[in-house]
Design a protein around this motif. Structure first.
Motif, short mmCIF file in Angstrom:
data_model
loop_
_atom_site.label_atom_id
_atom_site.label_comp_id
_atom_site.label_asym_id
_atom_site.label_seq_id
_atom_site.Cartn_x
_atom_site.Cartn_y
_atom_site.Cartn_z
N SER A 222 0.84 -1.20 0.00
CA SER A 222 0.00 0.00 0.00
C SER A 222 0.87 1.24 0.00
CB SER A 222 -0.91 0.03 1.24
OG SER A 222 -0.19 0.52 2.35
N ASP A 223 0.21 2.36 -0.19
CA ASP A 223 0.88 3.64 -0.03
C ASP A 223 0.94 3.96 1.46
OD1 ASP A 223 1.76 6.22 -1.46
OD2 ASP A 223 0.40 6.91 0.12
N ILE A 224 1.82 4.90 1.82
CA ILE A 224 1.96 5.27 3.23
C ILE A 224 0.64 5.82 3.81
CG2 ILE A 224 2.79 7.64 2.81
CD1 ILE A 224 4.78 7.08 5.19
N ASP A 245 13.72 1.44 6.05
CA ASP A 245 14.64 2.02 5.05
C ASP A 245 13.83 3.02 4.22
OD1 ASP A 245 16.69 2.55 3.33
OD2 ASP A 245 16.58 0.63 2.27
N PRO A 247 12.29 6.02 1.84
CA PRO A 247 12.70 6.58 0.54
C PRO A 247 13.07 8.05 0.71
CG PRO A 247 10.31 6.37 0.66
CD PRO A 247 10.83 5.88 1.97
N TYR A 259 12.92 4.76 -7.36
CA TYR A 259 11.62 4.58 -6.70
C TYR A 259 11.15 5.96 -6.27
CZ TYR A 259 15.10 4.43 -2.93
OH TYR A 259 16.17 4.70 -2.13
N PRO A 260 9.84 6.12 -5.98
CA PRO A 260 9.37 7.43 -5.53
C PRO A 260 9.95 7.75 -4.15
CG PRO A 260 7.59 5.81 -5.45
CD PRO A 260 8.75 5.13 -6.08
N ARG A 382 20.11 -1.84 -3.13
CA ARG A 382 19.58 -2.83 -2.19
C ARG A 382 20.45 -2.89 -0.94
NH1 ARG A 382 18.24 -8.78 -4.64
NH2 ARG A 382 16.94 -9.53 -2.93
N LYS A 383 19.83 -2.97 0.24
CA LYS A 383 20.60 -3.01 1.49
C LYS A 383 20.96 -4.47 1.79
CE LYS A 383 20.11 1.37 2.44
NZ LYS A 383 19.26 1.78 1.33
N PHE A 407 8.84 -0.14 4.25
CA PHE A 407 9.40 0.23 2.95
C PHE A 407 10.21 -0.94 2.36
CE2 PHE A 407 9.06 4.25 5.35
CZ PHE A 407 8.12 4.88 4.55
N ARG A 409 11.34 -4.16 0.05
CA ARG A 409 11.27 -4.57 -1.37
C ARG A 409 11.50 -6.06 -1.51
NH1 ARG A 409 14.80 -0.57 -5.00
NH2 ARG A 409 16.37 -1.14 -3.44
N ASN A 420 5.24 -0.02 -0.85
CA ASN A 420 4.44 -0.01 -2.07
C ASN A 420 4.95 -1.01 -3.11
OD1 ASN A 420 6.63 1.35 -3.06
ND2 ASN A 420 5.60 3.34 -3.30
N GLU A 421 6.07 -1.73 -2.77
CA GLU A 421 6.54 -2.78 -3.69
C GLU A 421 7.31 -3.89 -2.96
OE1 GLU A 421 9.00 -0.89 -6.63
OE2 GLU A 421 10.33 -0.01 -5.13
N PHE A 425 11.79 -7.72 -5.23
CA PHE A 425 12.89 -8.68 -5.41
C PHE A 425 12.44 -10.13 -5.28
CE2 PHE A 425 15.55 -4.94 -4.20
CZ PHE A 425 16.23 -4.84 -5.40
N1 SAM Z 1 15.28 -1.65 1.89
C1 SAM Z 1 14.96 -1.76 0.50
C2 SAM Z 1 15.98 -2.63 -0.18
O1 SAM Z 1 17.03 -2.91 0.40
O2 SAM Z 1 15.73 -3.05 -1.30
C3 SAM Z 1 14.95 -0.42 -0.18
C4 SAM Z 1 13.82 0.45 0.22
S1 SAM Z 1 13.80 1.91 -0.73
C5 SAM Z 1 14.99 2.90 0.04
C6 SAM Z 1 12.32 2.69 -0.27
C7 SAM Z 1 11.04 2.02 -0.72
O3 SAM Z 1 9.95 2.84 -0.28
C8 SAM Z 1 10.89 1.88 -2.23
O4 SAM Z 1 10.46 0.58 -2.52
C9 SAM Z 1 9.79 2.88 -2.58
O5 SAM Z 1 9.02 2.50 -3.70
C10 SAM Z 1 8.98 2.85 -1.30
N2 SAM Z 1 8.07 4.02 -1.19
C11 SAM Z 1 8.25 5.26 -1.72
N3 SAM Z 1 7.18 6.04 -1.49
C12 SAM Z 1 6.30 5.29 -0.79
C13 SAM Z 1 5.00 5.53 -0.30
N4 SAM Z 1 4.39 6.71 -0.47
N5 SAM Z 1 4.34 4.55 0.34
C14 SAM Z 1 4.94 3.32 0.50
N6 SAM Z 1 6.18 3.02 0.05
C15 SAM Z 1 6.86 3.99 -0.58
#
Ligand code: SAM
Length: 434
Positions: A222-224, A245, A247, A259-260, A382-383, A407, A409, A420-421, A425
């Motif tokens: 979902s979205d935040i 983690d 964004p 990513y957004p 990716r962390k 947050f 992935r 939101n995703e 991975f």
């Molecule tokens: N820890 C992850 C990794 O190692 O792959 C990376 C996370 S990345 C820094 C931040 C994530 O937050 C991204 O997948 C991004 O799409 C998501 N994100 C951005 N805006 C968001 C929102 N409004 N609601 C939910 N997730 C959001």
């Protein structure tokens, strides 16, 4: 160092330092019985390309450029005085620097890891030998990836489903390659918890794409704006470990359209205290090196969330040759990122938190201070997977640790994951059948 990392597959303690070496594909592959993470798709393209470059002599232009840059930096140094923000950043860097240098030196001297490094080098050679086809595959795959963020934004979003094998009993082994028949069940893809209750991985399908779900995982896409829906119905069902983690707004992420991103004030709205278990939680927050962000976290975010900072861990990024990916002292591009580790108590006012600080001491001792995790970076920013290390430090009484990644992935067995995703991975293209 509390023996952290001891006995965990893919995480190696480095003798003589407060540090571990992490081999992410190995750690992640432990989550699956029939699949493993494809190392050639895990590692960052830039790391592979750098490895190619390191086998070639630098061009004359590149050497000239570097000479010019050095001259400019030298001249600048003579007249430049740090402003307050830069001085604080430098202070923080100096603290990290000693931990990092010590860890890297111990890593280089570690005889236990020598064999592993040799192995890693050989594997890279194999990847590089078919490098052209490898990189083409990646760029083609990007075009055919399922974009969850876009999908969630269309009017048909509520109609999208994840299809999973149904009538699955716990602890029953199923044929993962089974044909799709009537034994499939559809789940709304967005704004709902979806769970794999089984004791092994299962393949889920979304609009023709396959995703591998590890055993006993749950996720919520979902979205935040929907984040309050993660709050457990009872406080005793809260989490003991929260890995976050965010964004962070960042020019490099926006430029590469990775990513957004989210403005800081949105993060203040995360109802962290309501997610925390009655016994409290360890909170691990990934942070870039921007001083402004560190100030925001220490002065606004953690106090709002009710998190007490315990220590900072560092993720040191290595090339496949085991060297730092960039010079340690560059101003704007450091070869490390920070993981701030704090402790949160549920819905308690600040004063009570302060009063209970003494009671936290045994807990705090459990978390190694200034730990350095060394690894070769994964692709797409990716962390490294530090969840298992962190869960060793989380409070949990006699129960097993309940963990949530915000947050996310990717998914982990036994964990809840939100973002939101979180299936990003889990795409089958990142796995190999064993
Ligand atoms: N820890 C992850 C990794 O190692 O792959 C990376 C996370 S990345 C820094 C931040 C994530 O937050 C991204 O997948 C991004 O799409 C998501 N994100 C951005 N805006 C968001 C929102 N409004 N609601 C939910 N997730 C959001």
């Amino acid at each position: 160092m509390n023996g952290i990392g001891g006995g965990l597959d893919g995480i190696f303690e480095i003798e003589g330092a407060n540090a571990v070496f992490v081999a992410p594909p190995q750690v992640l592959s432990k989550s699956y019985l029939h699949y493993s993470v494809d190392a050639s798709l895990y590692y960052a393209r830039s790391v592979l390309l750098d490895a190619v470059a390191s086998t070639q002599a630098p061009s004359k232009e590149a050497e000239d450029d570097e000479r010019k840059r050095k001259r400019k930096r030298k001249n600048k140094k003579r007249v430049y005085e740090l402003n307050e923000k830069e001085a604080l950043a430098e202070l923080r860097h100096q603290e990290a620097r000693s931990c990092i240098l010590n860890a890297h030196e111990a890593f280089r001297l570690s005889s236990r890891l020598l064999e592993f490094r040799r192995n890693c080098k050989n594997k890279t050679k194999i990847i590089l030998s078919c490098e052209e086809c490898h990189l083409t595959t990646i760029s083609q795959d990007r075009d055919i990836e399922l974009d969850f963020v876009k999908l969630a934004g269309v009017w048909q979003a509520p109609l999208y489903k994840l299809t999973l094998p149904s009538k699955v009993e716990e602890n029953v082994v199923h044929d993962l390659d089974a044909e799709v028949g009537e034994e499939m069940q559809n789940y709304s893809l967005f704004n709902m918890w979806i769970e794999n209750k089984r004791s092994e991985e299962v393949i889920g399908k979304v609009t023709g794409f396959n995703f591998l779900l590890p055993k006993k995982c749950r996720f919520f896409i979902s979205d935040i704006a929907q984040i309050r829906r993660l709050i457990p119905d009872s406080s005793s069902n809260g989490y003991n470990l929260l890995v976050i983690d965010p964004p962070w707004e960042n020019k490099s992420v926006s430029r590469r359209a990775l990513y957004p991103t989210l403005p800081n004030k949105q993060l203040l709205r995360i109802p962290l205290k309501s997610l925390v278990h009655l016994d409290g939680a360890l909170v691990a927050l990934w942070l870039t090196n921007r001083q402004k962000l560190h100030q925001f976290v220490e002065q606004e975010l953690f106090p709002t969330w009710g998190v007490k900072l315990i220590t900072t861990w560092y993720w040191l990024k290595l090339t496949t040759e085991g060297e730092l990916i960039s010079s340690l002292d560059l101003t704007h591009h450091k070869p490390y990122e920070c993981l701030l580790i704090g402790y949160a108590l549920q819905k308690l006012p600040e004063e009570t938190f302060a009063m209970r600080e003494d009671g936290l001491k045994p807990f705090i001792r459990n978390v190694p201070a200034g730990l350095v995790a060394l690894s070769v970076p994964g692709d797409h920013s990716r962390k490294p997977p530090l969840g298992l290390l962190l869960s060793q430090c989380a409070p949990h009484g006699s129960r097993s640790v309940s963990c949530l990644e915000l947050f996310a992935r990717e998914l982990h067995p036994g964990w809840d994951s939100w973002g939101n995703e979180p299936l990003y991975f889990q795409n089958m293209k990142f796995f190999r059948k064993e």
